[in-house]
Write an enzyme that holds these catalytic residues in place. Structure first.
Site, PDB file in Angstrom:
ATOM      1  N   GLU A 126       0.812  -1.231   0.000  1.00 52.21           N
ATOM      2  CA  GLU A 126       0.000   0.000   0.000  1.00 52.21           C
ATOM      3  C   GLU A 126       0.840   1.273   0.000  1.00 52.21           C
ATOM      4  O   GLU A 126       0.662   2.158   0.840  1.00 52.21           O
ATOM      5  CB  GLU A 126      -0.984  -0.035   1.181  1.00 52.21           C
ATOM      6  CG  GLU A 126      -1.900  -1.244   1.099  1.00 52.21           C
ATOM      7  CD  GLU A 126      -2.834  -1.416   2.293  1.00 52.21           C
ATOM      8  OE1 GLU A 126      -2.832  -0.552   3.189  1.00 52.21           O
ATOM      9  OE2 GLU A 126      -3.556  -2.424   2.322  1.00 52.21           O
ATOM     10  N   ASN A 167       2.293  -4.815  -3.282  1.00 49.72           N
ATOM     11  CA  ASN A 167       0.877  -5.173  -3.139  1.00 49.72           C
ATOM     12  C   ASN A 167       0.062  -3.912  -2.855  1.00 49.72           C
ATOM     13  O   ASN A 167       0.522  -3.030  -2.127  1.00 49.72           O
ATOM     14  CB  ASN A 167       0.778  -6.144  -1.938  1.00 49.72           C
ATOM     15  CG  ASN A 167      -0.551  -6.829  -1.803  1.00 49.72           C
ATOM     16  OD1 ASN A 167      -1.080  -7.361  -2.777  1.00 49.72           O
ATOM     17  ND2 ASN A 167      -1.108  -6.832  -0.593  1.00 49.72           N
ATOM     18  N   HIS A 203     -10.300  -5.991  -2.751  1.00 52.09           N
ATOM     19  CA  HIS A 203     -11.403  -5.826  -1.800  1.00 52.09           C
ATOM     20  C   HIS A 203     -12.515  -5.117  -2.577  1.00 52.09           C
ATOM     21  O   HIS A 203     -12.507  -3.890  -2.717  1.00 52.09           O
ATOM     22  CB  HIS A 203     -10.951  -5.018  -0.585  1.00 52.09           C
ATOM     23  CG  HIS A 203      -9.878  -5.714   0.199  1.00 52.09           C
ATOM     24  ND1 HIS A 203     -10.120  -6.870   0.903  1.00 52.09           N
ATOM     25  CD2 HIS A 203      -8.566  -5.444   0.377  1.00 52.09           C
ATOM     26  CE1 HIS A 203      -9.003  -7.278   1.491  1.00 52.09           C
ATOM     27  NE2 HIS A 203      -8.043  -6.435   1.173  1.00 52.09           N
ATOM     28  N   GLU A 232      -5.985 -10.621  -1.982  1.00 56.38           N
ATOM     29  CA  GLU A 232      -6.830 -10.458  -0.786  1.00 56.38           C
ATOM     30  C   GLU A 232      -8.304 -10.378  -1.184  1.00 56.38           C
ATOM     31  O   GLU A 232      -9.038  -9.505  -0.708  1.00 56.38           O
ATOM     32  CB  GLU A 232      -6.444  -9.180  -0.014  1.00 56.38           C
ATOM     33  CG  GLU A 232      -4.997  -9.116   0.407  1.00 56.38           C
ATOM     34  CD  GLU A 232      -4.645  -7.885   1.244  1.00 56.38           C
ATOM     35  OE1 GLU A 232      -5.565  -7.201   1.731  1.00 56.38           O
ATOM     36  OE2 GLU A 232      -3.440  -7.622   1.402  1.00 56.38           O
ATOM     37  N   ASP A 234     -12.061 -10.280  -1.514  1.00 53.65           N
ATOM     38  CA  ASP A 234     -13.383 -10.427  -0.897  1.00 53.65           C
ATOM     39  C   ASP A 234     -14.316  -9.462  -1.605  1.00 53.65           C
ATOM     40  O   ASP A 234     -13.876  -8.464  -2.181  1.00 53.65           O
ATOM     41  CB  ASP A 234     -13.376 -10.240   0.636  1.00 53.65           C
ATOM     42  CG  ASP A 234     -12.705  -8.976   1.118  1.00 53.65           C
ATOM     43  OD1 ASP A 234     -12.694  -7.963   0.391  1.00 53.65           O
ATOM     44  OD2 ASP A 234     -12.185  -8.997   2.259  1.00 53.65           O
TER      45      ASP A 234
HETATM   46  O1  G3I Z   1      -4.275  -7.979  18.411  1.00 53.23           O
HETATM   47  C1  G3I Z   1      -5.143  -6.974  18.963  1.00 53.23           C
HETATM   48  C2  G3I Z   1      -5.715  -7.416  20.273  1.00 53.23           C
HETATM   49  O2  G3I Z   1      -4.662  -7.568  21.192  1.00 53.23           O
HETATM   50  C3  G3I Z   1      -6.744  -6.376  20.735  1.00 53.23           C
HETATM   51  O3  G3I Z   1      -7.368  -6.824  21.891  1.00 53.23           O
HETATM   52  C4  G3I Z   1      -7.794  -6.148  19.674  1.00 53.23           C
HETATM   53  C5  G3I Z   1      -8.788  -5.056  20.062  1.00 53.23           C
HETATM   54  O4  G3I Z   1      -9.225  -4.314  18.937  1.00 53.23           O
HETATM   55  O5  G3I Z   1      -7.158  -5.747  18.487  1.00 53.23           O
HETATM   56  C6  G3I Z   1      -6.266  -6.715  18.001  1.00 53.23           C
HETATM   57  O6  G3I Z   1      -5.709  -6.220  16.829  1.00 53.23           O
HETATM   58  C7  G3I Z   1      -6.554  -6.221  15.679  1.00 53.23           C
HETATM   59  C8  G3I Z   1      -5.865  -7.034  14.603  1.00 53.23           C
HETATM   60  O7  G3I Z   1      -6.604  -6.963  13.416  1.00 53.23           O
HETATM   61  C9  G3I Z   1      -5.697  -8.490  14.990  1.00 53.23           C
HETATM   62  O8  G3I Z   1      -6.944  -9.085  15.186  1.00 53.23           O
HETATM   63  C10 G3I Z   1      -6.723  -4.792  15.235  1.00 53.23           C
HETATM   64  O9  G3I Z   1      -7.499  -4.068  16.184  1.00 53.23           O
HETATM   65  C11 G3I Z   1      -7.442  -4.769  13.888  1.00 53.23           C
HETATM   66  O10 G3I Z   1      -7.456  -3.447  13.393  1.00 53.23           O
HETATM   67  C12 G3I Z   1      -6.706  -5.652  12.921  1.00 53.23           C
HETATM   68  O11 G3I Z   1      -7.377  -5.616  11.667  1.00 53.23           O
HETATM   69  C13 G3I Z   1      -6.697  -6.137  10.553  1.00 53.23           C
HETATM   70  C14 G3I Z   1      -6.393  -5.014   9.575  1.00 53.23           C
HETATM   71  O12 G3I Z   1      -5.769  -5.557   8.423  1.00 53.23           O
HETATM   72  C15 G3I Z   1      -5.486  -3.966  10.174  1.00 53.23           C
HETATM   73  O13 G3I Z   1      -5.138  -3.001   9.264  1.00 53.23           O
HETATM   74  C16 G3I Z   1      -7.581  -7.159   9.893  1.00 53.23           C
HETATM   75  O14 G3I Z   1      -7.730  -8.283  10.771  1.00 53.23           O
HETATM   76  C17 G3I Z   1      -6.973  -7.622   8.579  1.00 53.23           C
HETATM   77  O15 G3I Z   1      -7.898  -8.408   7.870  1.00 53.23           O
HETATM   78  C18 G3I Z   1      -6.635  -6.416   7.724  1.00 53.23           C
HETATM   79  O16 G3I Z   1      -6.015  -6.867   6.557  1.00 53.23           O
HETATM   80  C19 G3I Z   1      -5.634  -5.873   5.600  1.00 53.23           C
HETATM   81  C20 G3I Z   1      -4.368  -6.346   4.928  1.00 53.23           C
HETATM   82  O17 G3I Z   1      -3.376  -6.612   5.885  1.00 53.23           O
HETATM   83  C21 G3I Z   1      -3.863  -5.303   3.926  1.00 53.23           C
HETATM   84  N1  G3I Z   1      -4.891  -4.964   2.983  1.00 53.23           N
HETATM   85  C22 G3I Z   1      -6.171  -4.574   3.551  1.00 53.23           C
HETATM   86  C23 G3I Z   1      -6.688  -5.629   4.523  1.00 53.23           C
HETATM   87  C24 G3I Z   1      -8.052  -5.256   5.063  1.00 53.23           C
HETATM   88  O18 G3I Z   1      -7.993  -4.101   5.822  1.00 53.23           O
END
Ligand code: G3I
Length: 441
Positions: A126, A167, A203, A232, A234
C-alpha cells in the site's frame, strides 16, 4: 477448490486468522480447500517485532507449520507497511539513516527467518494514494521513493528464492492509482531492482466488478515481465444478504477468477478470509459484509461454487491442448495453422553488454503447457529469465512454462522475459510456439 485449481497451475489461497486455527471446522476448511496460506495479521511488523530488535515468531511459525503439514505454499504478508507498525516505530523519532537501517534490518531478519519456507513476500504494501502519488508514510516522508528499492534488495539478499511482490488495493483496474504503481514498477525494473510480482488485493463490492478490465490491467503488468496475483479477494455487499445478492456475488467472484485465469502470468488467487463470521469487513464498513465464500456457519456460498467452477472449467483435461505433455517429446507440431500465434519481442532496455527483453505471445488455441523458441545474435546469452524455464543451445533459446503459467485459454497470452549478457537482443526477433512460427504481433 484446491483440487480444481491444481491442474490450472495456479494456487488458491486464503488469509489465516491465527486465533482460529484451534477451531476444527475452520482448520479443516483451511487445510483441504486451499493450496496457499497468508497470515491475516501474524506476520505484520507489530506482531513480529513488538520491541525494537525483539522478535516474536510464534504466530508466523504456526502458519508455516500448518502449511507444511498440509503441503501448502506460504504467502508472506507483509514486510514494510505504513499500518500495523509497532508503537516504538510509529511514535519514535529516528534520523533518516537510522530509519533506513531499522527497515532493512526488519526485512532481513524476517525474510531470513523464513528463508526457503515462504515462497512469496509482500515486500512493500500500500505505497500509493488514490491519485497515484506516493502515500506519505513515515518511510516515504523520511527516505523518499528509495525505501522501496532498498526493501526489495534486502529481501532478495535474505531469501534469494522467494518471489518478491509489491501489493496494493484499488489497483485492480486501470486508474490513476494503478498507473502510479505501473510507472513505479517500470522504474524498478529498469534500475534492476529485484521485484518479481505485483499483488492486487481486490477488496471489491458486489455488482461493481469488471472482469475484462481486471484482466486487461493484470496483463499490462504481466507484460512488464512480472508475475501477478489476486492477493486479498473479498466482495462485500450491504447486509443482510438475499439470494439475488448472493448470486450476483457468485458472478463477481467468477469474473475475478476468470480474469486471473486468462492471464498466463497470474499465479493464483487468495481470498481474504474463509467465513463471513470472521471477516474484517463489517468492522471497517458498518452495514456491509458477507464478503467471503463461506457463510457465518461455515457453509459454502454460491461464491464458493463459482470459484470452484472457474478453476474446473479452466483446468481442462488430458489431451486437450496442442502442447499437451502427452505429445511426442520434441516433435514440432504440424504447422497446420499459420495464424496459431502472434508474438511481440521487445527490448525494453539495452546497454553495451546486455539488454532486458519482454516477450508476449498470443495463442489462438488453448494450451496446457507451452514451449517457445527463438534465436539470439551470436555471443548473446540469457543471463536470467522470469515466468518460464530457460535453456540455451548455441544461439537457440527454449523457454517452457513455469509451474503457474502453463494453462492458457484460447485467445490468451503467454508472457516471459529475460536479461541478456554478452550483448543485446534484437527487437522483433521471430518466436515459435510449440514448433509453429508465430506472426509478428
Ligand atoms: O491484536 C489486537 C488485540 O490484542 C486487541 O485486543 C484487539 C482489540 O481491537 O485488536 C487486536 O488487533 C486487531 C488485529 O486486526 C488483529 O486481530 C486490530 O485491532 C485490527 O485493526 C486488525 O485488523 C486487521 C487489519 O488488516 C489492520 O489493518 C484485519 O484483521 C486484517 O484483515 C486487515 O487486513 C488488511 C491487509 O493486511 C492489507 N490490505 C487490507 C486488509 C483489510 O484491511
Amino acid at each position: 477448490m484446491r483440487e480444481e485449481a491444481e491442474p490450472t497451475g495456479r494456487f488458491i489461497g486464503t488469509a489465516i486468522n491465527d486465533g482460529l486455527l484451534s477451531n476444527s471446522t475452520y482448520r479443516g476448511i483451511a487445510a483441504t480447500e486451499f493450496s496457499s496460506v497468508t497470515a491475516e495479521n501474524a506476520m505484520k511488523w507489530d506482531a513480529v517485532e513488538p520491541q525494537r530488535g525483539q522478535f516474536n515468531w510464534a504466530g508466523g511459525d504456526r502458519l508455516v507449520q500448518f502449511a507444511q503439514q498440509n503441503d501448502q505454499l506460504v504467502y508472506g504478508h507483509t514486510l514494510v507497511w505504513h499500518s500495523q507498525m509497532p508503537q516504538w516505530l510509529q511514535n519514535g523519532s529516528f534520523s533518516n539513516t537510522e530509519l533506513r537501517t531499522i527497515m532493512t534490518d526488519h526485512v532481513t531478519t524476517q525474510a531470513g527467518r523464513y528463508r526457503g519456507q515462504v515462497q512469496r513476500w509482500d515486500v512493500v504494501n500500500e505505497a500509493f494514494n488514490e491519485d497515484g502519488t506516493f502515500r506519505q508514510s513515515k518511510f516515504y516522508q523520511q527516505l523518499g521513493e528509495s525505501y522501496i528499492a532498498d526493501a526489495f534488495r534486502a529481501a532478495r539478499a535474505a531469501d534469494p528464492n522467494a518471489k518478491l511482490f509489491i501489493n496494493d488495493y484499488n489497483t485492480e483496474v486501470r486508474n490513476a492509482k494503478s498507473d502510479g504503481l505501473f510507472r513505479l514498477v517500470q522504474r524498478l525494473k529498469s534500475q534492476g531492482v529485484p521485484i518479481d510480482g505485483v499483488g492486487f488485493q481486490s477488496h471489491l463490492i458486489v455488482g461493481n466488478v469488471n472482469g475484462p478490465a481486471i484482466q486487461q490491467n493484470l496483463q499490462r503488468f504481466a507484460d512488464l515481465g512480472l508475475e501477478v496475483a489476486i492477493t486479498e479477494l473479498d466482495i462485500r455487499m450491504r447486509t443482510p444478504s438475499d439470494s439475488t445478492k448472493l448470486q450476483q456475488q457468485a458472478r463477481d467472484y467468477r469474473a475475478v477468477a476468470d480474469a486471473c485465469l486468462a492471464v498466463s502470468a497470474c499465479s493464483g488467487i487468495t481470498v481474504w478470509g474463509i467465513s463471513d463470521r470472521d471477516s474484517w469487513v463489517p468492522g471497517t464498513f458498518p452495514g456491509e459484509g458477507d464478503a467471503c465464500p463461506w457463510d457465518s456457519d461455515y457453509r459454502p456460498k454460491p461464491a464458493y461454487e463459482a470459484l470452484k467452477a472457474a478453476f474446473a472449467d479452466a483446468g481442462g483435461g488430458p489431451g486437450d491442448g496442442p502442447d499437451d505433455p502427452g505429445d511426442e517429446p520434441d516433435e514440432p507440431d504440424e504447422p497446420d495453422d499459420p495464424n496459431a500465434c502472434t508474438a511481440v519481442f521487445t527490448v525494453s532496455n539495452r546497454w553495451a553488454t546486455g539488454s532486458v527483453v519482454s516477450v508476449t505471445v498470443r495463442t489462438t488455441q488453448a494450451l496446457n503447457g507451452w514451449r517457445a523458441e527463438f534465436e539470439l545474435p551470436a555471443g548473446v546469452t540469457v543471463a536470467n529469465g522470469w515466468n518460464g524455464s530457460f535453456s540455451q543451445s548455441g544461439n537457440r533459446v527454449t523457454v517452457t512454462n513455469a509451474a503457474y503459467n502453463g494453462t492458457v485459454q484460447a485467445g490468451g497470452t503467454v508472457s516471459f522475459g529475460f536479461q541478456t549478457g554478452g550483448g543485446s537482443a534484437q527487437d522483433g526477433t521471430a518466436v515459435s510456439l510449440g514448433g509453429q512460427r508465430c506472426a509478428a504481433g
